[in-house]
Design a protein around this motif. Structure first.
Motif: not given
Ligand code: HEC
Length: 158
Positions: A48, A57, A61, A103, A133
């Motif tokens: 997705s 991410m 990161n 989020a 996270c």
């Protein structure tokens, strides 16, 4: 050669397919036949938009972590992480209130990381972000949790 490729794929799969399983374990236990089946499923798997964003991410990161550990502040920050609020996910989690709240929390931590005045403050803000996270992954997608926890910067390196 083909065999190495397959193993490479599976090593990736155990992580990227992570939501429902304990990353890693599955691969070592499965038979060659199951591996073939997994490889076929992999070919058909369309991640997705949210899953693809998550992969970026994770990678970006980790790169940011290296920069901070080298005692520097990053020159730029990726803008597309804002898509976390709108990118469609595999199972519709993105429409749930809990997801939306987490989020928001992630974005707030990411923003304070961007504003950090020095590498030391940035490292602390970075750890706060990794915490968000993990918080969301406790709720939604436990597979990558181990990898996410290892993203943290240890107290000795702060
Ligand atoms: C607000 C909740 C939330 C936050 C915050 C969040 N994630 Fe996720 N993450 C998810 C959900 C939900 C999925 C499943 C997406 C899907 O399959 O459509 C996911 C999937 C993933 C995946 C697997 C992608 C794949 O290939 O299937 C990785 C890796 C990941 N996240 C890493 C991270 C990292 C690293 C962070 C922090 C920098 C983070 N996530 C922050 C909710 C979150």
């Amino acid at each position: 050669m083909k065999r190495y490729l397959l193993i490479g794929c599976l090593a990736g799969a155990s992580f990227f397919f992570g939501c429902q399983q304990n990353a890693g374990e599955e691969t070592s236990r499965s038979t060659a036949r199951e591996k073939e089946k997994t490889a076929k499923e992999l070919e058909m798997y369309q991640p997705s938009e949210l899953a693809q964003l998550m992969r970026r991410m994770y990678e970006e990161n980790l790169a940011l972590r290296d920069t901070l550990l080298a005692g520097k502040l990053p020159a730029t920050f990726p803008k597309n992480f804002q898509r976390i609020h709108s990118a469609p996910s595999t199972s519709g989690e993105h429409e749930e209130a809990t997801f939306k709240a987490l989020a928001q929390r992630y974005t707030r931590h990411y923003d304070s990381l961007k504003k950090a005045p020095n590498p030391r403050a940035a490292k602390a803000a970075y750890n706060g972000m990794v915490q968000t996270c993990a918080a969301c992954h406790q709720n939604y997608c436990r597979g990558p949790l181990g990898k996410i926890k290892r993203m943290r910067i240890s107290a000795a390196e702060l």
